[in-house]
Design an enzyme around this catalytic site. Sequence first.
Site, PDB file in Angstrom:
ATOM      1  N   HIS A 192       0.854  -1.192   0.000  1.00 31.65           N
ATOM      2  CA  HIS A 192       0.000   0.000   0.000  1.00 31.65           C
ATOM      3  C   HIS A 192       0.888   1.238   0.000  1.00 31.65           C
ATOM      4  O   HIS A 192       2.028   1.197   0.478  1.00 31.65           O
ATOM      5  CB  HIS A 192      -0.878   0.018   1.251  1.00 31.65           C
ATOM      6  CG  HIS A 192      -1.957  -1.016   1.249  1.00 31.65           C
ATOM      7  ND1 HIS A 192      -3.022  -0.944   2.114  1.00 31.65           N
ATOM      8  CD2 HIS A 192      -2.136  -2.141   0.515  1.00 31.65           C
ATOM      9  CE1 HIS A 192      -3.824  -1.978   1.908  1.00 31.65           C
ATOM     10  NE2 HIS A 192      -3.308  -2.723   0.949  1.00 31.65           N
ATOM     11  N   GLU A 224       0.906   3.867   1.830  1.00 32.15           N
ATOM     12  CA  GLU A 224       1.383   4.268   3.156  1.00 32.15           C
ATOM     13  C   GLU A 224       2.563   3.421   3.610  1.00 32.15           C
ATOM     14  O   GLU A 224       3.557   3.945   4.116  1.00 32.15           O
ATOM     15  CB  GLU A 224       0.265   4.125   4.210  1.00 32.15           C
ATOM     16  CG  GLU A 224      -0.973   4.938   3.912  1.00 32.15           C
ATOM     17  CD  GLU A 224      -2.069   4.150   3.218  1.00 32.15           C
ATOM     18  OE1 GLU A 224      -3.241   4.332   3.587  1.00 32.15           O
ATOM     19  OE2 GLU A 224      -1.756   3.354   2.304  1.00 32.15           O
ATOM     20  N   CYS A 228      -6.145   1.720   5.990  1.00 35.02           N
ATOM     21  CA  CYS A 228      -6.737   0.468   6.448  1.00 35.02           C
ATOM     22  C   CYS A 228      -6.103   0.075   7.788  1.00 35.02           C
ATOM     23  O   CYS A 228      -5.200   0.761   8.283  1.00 35.02           O
ATOM     24  CB  CYS A 228      -6.504  -0.629   5.405  1.00 35.02           C
ATOM     25  SG  CYS A 228      -4.767  -1.135   5.253  1.00 35.02           S
ATOM     26  N   CYS A 238      -2.237  -0.411   7.591  1.00 36.16           N
ATOM     27  CA  CYS A 238      -1.508   0.860   7.477  1.00 36.16           C
ATOM     28  C   CYS A 238      -1.608   1.671   8.769  1.00 36.16           C
ATOM     29  O   CYS A 238      -0.628   2.301   9.179  1.00 36.16           O
ATOM     30  CB  CYS A 238      -2.015   1.642   6.277  1.00 36.16           C
ATOM     31  SG  CYS A 238      -1.629   0.829   4.703  1.00 36.16           S
TER      32      CYS A 238
END
Length: 150
Positions: free
Chosen positions: A53, A55, A83, A86
Site C-alpha cells: 500500500h 502508506e 486500512c 496501514c
Amino acid sequence: MEKTNGFMEAAFEEARAAGERGEVPIGAVVVRDGRILGRAGNETRALNDVTAHAEILAIRRAASAVGDERLVDADLYVTLEPCTMCAAAISFARMRRLYYAAGDVKGGAVENGVRFFAQSTCHHAPDVYSGIRESEAAEMLRAFFQDRRD
C-alpha cells in the site's frame, strides 16, 4: 498554497501516477521538518504484494532515508483513510500526525471500521486530520473503478 503546505498535492501526484500504472490510485508522503522523506503510490499489483500500500511503501522509504524504524515527529499525508494494516504501521512508526483526504467506509480503520487508534491496545496514536480535498480524492477513486467496470 493549501493549508497542508503542498504535501497533500505530492500525495495526489503519487495517486495519479499509481492510477496510470493500473494500480488503485492512492498516494502517500512522509514529511518531517518540511521535507519529504518518503513517497509512494500503491504498488500491490506491480510487486504482487498485498502489503505494498502507498502508506507502507512511503513509511519504508522514509525509515530507510533516516536510518531508523521510528519516524517520530514525522507526518503522513495520504489520499485515502488508511486500512488497519496501514494504521498499525503508522502507530508502530510513532508518527506525529496523519492527514488524509477521503474517508473509506468499507476499508478504513481510522474513523471507520475498527478505529485502530481508539483501541486500548494501540500504543501510539497520531493526531488525525481528515477531509482534506476529500471530494477530489473520492472522485479519483470513483473514476478509476468506473473505468474498470466499463
